[in-house]
Design a protein around this motif. Structure first.
Motif, PDB file in Angstrom:
ATOM      1  N   ARG A  68       0.751  -1.260   0.137  1.00  0.00           N
ATOM      2  CA  ARG A  68      -0.007  -0.060   0.092  1.00  0.00           C
ATOM      3  C   ARG A  68       1.057   1.279  -0.087  1.00  0.00           C
ATOM      4  NH1 ARG A  68      -5.370   0.628   1.828  1.00  0.00           N
ATOM      5  NH2 ARG A  68      -5.886   2.726   2.995  1.00  0.00           N
ATOM      6  N   ASN A  84      -1.543   6.526   2.058  1.00  0.00           N
ATOM      7  CA  ASN A  84      -2.952   6.353   1.919  1.00  0.00           C
ATOM      8  C   ASN A  84      -3.278   5.780   3.483  1.00  0.00           C
ATOM      9  OD1 ASN A  84      -5.352   5.831   1.198  1.00  0.00           O
ATOM     10  ND2 ASN A  84      -5.158   3.862  -0.125  1.00  0.00           N
ATOM     11  N   PRO A  85      -3.990   6.792   4.240  1.00  0.00           N
ATOM     12  CA  PRO A  85      -4.256   6.495   5.592  1.00  0.00           C
ATOM     13  C   PRO A  85      -5.095   5.262   5.825  1.00  0.00           C
ATOM     14  CG  PRO A  85      -5.556   8.388   4.898  1.00  0.00           C
ATOM     15  CD  PRO A  85      -4.692   7.916   3.747  1.00  0.00           C
ATOM     16  N   LEU A  86      -5.144   4.672   7.061  1.00  0.00           N
ATOM     17  CA  LEU A  86      -5.887   3.562   7.478  1.00  0.00           C
ATOM     18  C   LEU A  86      -7.108   3.776   8.429  1.00  0.00           C
ATOM     19  CD1 LEU A  86      -2.838   1.454   8.822  1.00  0.00           C
ATOM     20  CD2 LEU A  86      -3.560   1.405   6.381  1.00  0.00           C
ATOM     21  N   ILE A  87      -7.972   3.146   8.472  1.00  0.00           N
ATOM     22  CA  ILE A  87      -9.236   3.326   9.320  1.00  0.00           C
ATOM     23  C   ILE A  87      -9.169   2.588  10.418  1.00  0.00           C
ATOM     24  CG2 ILE A  87     -11.679   2.547   9.439  1.00  0.00           C
ATOM     25  CD1 ILE A  87     -11.934   3.189   6.366  1.00  0.00           C
ATOM     26  N   LEU A 127      -1.374  13.055   7.981  1.00  0.00           N
ATOM     27  CA  LEU A 127      -2.587  13.791   7.982  1.00  0.00           C
ATOM     28  C   LEU A 127      -2.963  14.283   9.412  1.00  0.00           C
ATOM     29  CD1 LEU A 127      -5.051  12.349   5.383  1.00  0.00           C
ATOM     30  CD2 LEU A 127      -3.191  14.280   5.081  1.00  0.00           C
ATOM     31  N   VAL A 152      -8.022  11.309  11.736  1.00  0.00           N
ATOM     32  CA  VAL A 152      -7.923   9.847  11.821  1.00  0.00           C
ATOM     33  C   VAL A 152      -9.420   9.625  11.383  1.00  0.00           C
ATOM     34  CG1 VAL A 152      -8.543  10.058  14.238  1.00  0.00           C
ATOM     35  CG2 VAL A 152      -7.410   7.933  13.179  1.00  0.00           C
ATOM     36  N   ALA A 153      -9.428   8.252  10.808  1.00  0.00           N
ATOM     37  CA  ALA A 153     -10.514   7.835  10.172  1.00  0.00           C
ATOM     38  C   ALA A 153     -10.908   6.842  11.291  1.00  0.00           C
ATOM     39  CB  ALA A 153     -10.572   7.244   8.961  1.00  0.00           C
ATOM     40  N   ALA A 190      -7.273  -1.021  10.233  1.00  0.00           N
ATOM     41  CA  ALA A 190      -7.490  -2.238   9.069  1.00  0.00           C
ATOM     42  C   ALA A 190      -7.890  -1.485   7.923  1.00  0.00           C
ATOM     43  CB  ALA A 190      -8.417  -3.032   9.761  1.00  0.00           C
ATOM     44  N   PRO A 191      -6.964  -1.639   6.863  1.00  0.00           N
ATOM     45  CA  PRO A 191      -7.770  -1.380   5.445  1.00  0.00           C
ATOM     46  C   PRO A 191      -7.985  -2.705   5.232  1.00  0.00           C
ATOM     47  CG  PRO A 191      -5.352  -1.619   5.324  1.00  0.00           C
ATOM     48  CD  PRO A 191      -5.560  -1.796   6.849  1.00  0.00           C
ATOM     49  N   GLU A 237     -16.474  -1.615   0.792  1.00  0.00           N
ATOM     50  CA  GLU A 237     -16.225  -0.872   1.854  1.00  0.00           C
ATOM     51  C   GLU A 237     -17.084   0.382   2.414  1.00  0.00           C
ATOM     52  OE1 GLU A 237     -14.815  -0.780  -1.030  1.00  0.00           O
ATOM     53  OE2 GLU A 237     -12.775  -1.319  -1.301  1.00  0.00           O
ATOM     54  N   VAL A 268     -17.127   6.663   3.666  1.00  0.00           N
ATOM     55  CA  VAL A 268     -16.162   7.795   4.442  1.00  0.00           C
ATOM     56  C   VAL A 268     -16.799   9.121   4.370  1.00  0.00           C
ATOM     57  CG1 VAL A 268     -14.066   8.594   4.740  1.00  0.00           C
ATOM     58  CG2 VAL A 268     -14.328   6.051   3.906  1.00  0.00           C
ATOM     59  N   LEU A 302     -16.666  11.346   1.240  1.00  0.00           N
ATOM     60  CA  LEU A 302     -15.401  11.097   0.348  1.00  0.00           C
ATOM     61  C   LEU A 302     -15.240   9.817  -0.338  1.00  0.00           C
ATOM     62  CD1 LEU A 302     -12.390  12.096   3.075  1.00  0.00           C
ATOM     63  CD2 LEU A 302     -13.520  13.410   1.285  1.00  0.00           C
ATOM     64  N   SER A 326      -9.437  12.159   0.002  1.00  0.00           N
ATOM     65  CA  SER A 326      -9.179  10.796   0.423  1.00  0.00           C
ATOM     66  C   SER A 326      -8.256  10.282  -0.295  1.00  0.00           C
ATOM     67  CB  SER A 326     -10.629  10.062   0.264  1.00  0.00           C
ATOM     68  OG  SER A 326     -10.448   8.562   0.658  1.00  0.00           O
TER      69      SER A 326
HETATM   70  P1  AMP Z   1      -9.437   0.849   2.934  1.00  0.00           P
HETATM   71  O1  AMP Z   1      -9.626   0.618   4.340  1.00  0.00           O
HETATM   72  O2  AMP Z   1      -8.500   0.084   2.325  1.00  0.00           O
HETATM   73  O3  AMP Z   1     -10.763   0.827   2.370  1.00  0.00           O
HETATM   74  O4  AMP Z   1      -8.929   2.299   2.887  1.00  0.00           O
HETATM   75  C1  AMP Z   1      -9.377   3.583   3.564  1.00  0.00           C
HETATM   76  C2  AMP Z   1      -9.998   4.711   2.950  1.00  0.00           C
HETATM   77  O5  AMP Z   1     -10.218   5.673   4.013  1.00  0.00           O
HETATM   78  C3  AMP Z   1      -8.940   5.134   1.972  1.00  0.00           C
HETATM   79  O6  AMP Z   1      -9.697   5.601   0.616  1.00  0.00           O
HETATM   80  C4  AMP Z   1      -8.236   6.217   2.708  1.00  0.00           C
HETATM   81  O7  AMP Z   1      -7.888   7.251   1.751  1.00  0.00           O
HETATM   82  C5  AMP Z   1      -9.427   6.699   3.512  1.00  0.00           C
HETATM   83  N1  AMP Z   1      -9.133   7.535   4.659  1.00  0.00           N
HETATM   84  C6  AMP Z   1      -8.353   7.115   5.689  1.00  0.00           C
HETATM   85  N2  AMP Z   1      -8.335   8.105   6.571  1.00  0.00           N
HETATM   86  C7  AMP Z   1      -8.456   9.061   6.266  1.00  0.00           C
HETATM   87  C8  AMP Z   1      -8.177  10.363   6.509  1.00  0.00           C
HETATM   88  N3  AMP Z   1      -7.660  10.709   7.627  1.00  0.00           N
HETATM   89  N4  AMP Z   1      -8.533  11.466   5.703  1.00  0.00           N
HETATM   90  C9  AMP Z   1      -9.128  11.124   4.554  1.00  0.00           C
HETATM   91  N5  AMP Z   1      -9.281   9.922   4.028  1.00  0.00           N
HETATM   92  C10 AMP Z   1      -8.880   8.836   4.913  1.00  0.00           C
END
Ligand code: AMP
Ligand code: MG
Length: 340
Positions: free
Chosen positions: A57, A61-64, A114, A117-118, A140-141, A179, A182, A193, A228
């Motif tokens: 990855r 690209n940030p994580l949730i 960033l 946080v998500a 976990a992405p 997914e 967001v 997003l 995003s």
């Molecule tokens: P995934 O978990 O693989 O589906 O990817 C997580 C998604 O959430 C990606 O598209 C990230 O770019 C987006 N995301 C996670 N954290 C942030 C953040 N702090 N700001 C914007 N987008 C985020």
């Protein structure tokens, strides 16, 4: 190469073993109602870096971060606005991710540098069980190789990441199949997003004005910053070149049957009997929930057709259809053909 253990989410001792691996800084594929996630301790920077490495990855690209109790949210963000509580009350646990300014405990790897946080509270009982058992917020992405369709079964995770991660917890196929939605509350007005199982219409009913980020429907302009970061990468792509065909059923069948060379089709149930090319079905026409549920498995199965072009029917964009459209248009690299 690691030996990747397959655990059974219906066995408490297996959930406990998988939770132990996470406490030790390991990587575990976990079921959620959206797609399978590749989980690590969200507060352990080194473990989170391992996620990026296993998936290939991009580091920006940030994580949730996944929680199993609304109280955990207060430890992860700087403050919890009243709008977040309203969303949580309506949609948590469930397929909605909320972005807020991050607390200092969030490692840079998780937020990809960033200042936000998500966070998501999943509804899948096995996801909740492993978060609770580990006592950790879990970053976990989706548990796929970067660029591949997201995994909706434990077998998909094994296919992509077997040998690279410590374990997969099998909790059966994911119910939503796409997914999470967001939304960022770090912007005013709030901004969608990424569309998912919680729809734009539902968010507007709770929050009033919600802006649809242009990257949901369109390719990002060259040089533009992505709200995003995940939205800027080509995603979900099978090996064949995918082209979306916009128009009705008859026009689709006519077009595909007169462009048969090296071609296959991604169609709705009932279409395949009238197609003269190999086809994969993805839900029912006008039934967005079934299309969402089947899309990623269908995209993976397209690789088995052995064709170089896949013509796909263009879904409607209302409700969950917006999320199906958003994923398909990325799988198609934004190639859409309007049929007369
Ligand atoms: P995934 O978990 O693989 O589906 O990817 C997580 C998604 O959430 C990606 O598209 C990230 O770019 C987006 N995301 C996670 N954290 C942030 C953040 N702090 N700001 C914007 N987008 C985020
Ligand atoms: Mg992903």
């Amino acid at each position: 190469m690691k030996h990747t253990i397959l655990y059974d989410a219906s066995k408490q001792e297996d959930v406990a073993k998988a939770a132990r691996l996470l406490q030790e800084g390991g990587l575990v594929g976990i079921p959620t109602e959206t797609v399978y996630g590749l989980a690590a301790d969200a507060l352990n920077e080194e473990a989170c870096r391992g996620i990026f490495q296993a998936k290939g990855r991009p580091a920006d690209n940030p994580l949730i971060v996944h929680i199993c109790d609304i109280k955990q949210l207060y430890t992860l963000v700087r403050e919890v606005p009243e709008t977040a509580l309203r969303l949580a009350e309506q949609f948590w646990p469930g397929p909605l991710t909320i972005i807020l300014p991050k607390a200092p405990c969030i490692p840079d790897a998780v937020s990809a540098g960033l200042d936000t946080v998500a966070v998501r509270f999943p509804s899948h009982p096995a996801a909740q069980a492993i978060i609770r058992e580990s006592g950790l917020p879990l970053a976990a992405p989706s548990a796929n190789l970067s660029g591949h369709p997201s995994p909706t079964t434990a077998a998909h995770v094994m296919h992509d990441l077997g040998g690279k991660i410590d374990a997969v917890l099998d909790g059966g196929p994911c119910s939503v199949g796409l997914e999470s939605t967001v939304i960022t509350l770090a912007a005013d007005p709030p901004r969608l997003l990424r569309p998912g199982g919680v729809t734009l219409e539902q968010l507007r009913a709770v929050l009033g004005e919600v802006i649809l980020d242009p990257a949901v429907m369109n390719p990002l302009a060259e040089g533009a910053a992505a709200a995003s970061p995940g939205m800027k990468y080509k995603h979900y792509a099978p090996r064949a070149n995918v082209i979306l065909l916009e128009g009705g059923r008859e026009a689709f069948l006519r077009y595909v049957n007169s462009h048969r060379q090296n071609a296959g089709a991604l169609c709705y149930a009932g279409d395949e009997a009238e197609l003269q090319v190999p086809a994969v079905c993805c839900g029912g026409e006008g039934d967005s929930a079934s299309q969402a549920h089947e899309l990623f498995d269908a995209l993976r199965r397209l690789d088995g057709l052995g064709v170089s072009t896949v013509y796909a029917r263009c879904p409607g964009t209302s409700g969950v259809g917006l999320a199906v459209y958003n994923r398909l248009i990325r799988a198609a690299g934004f190639e859409v053909l309007k049929l007369e």
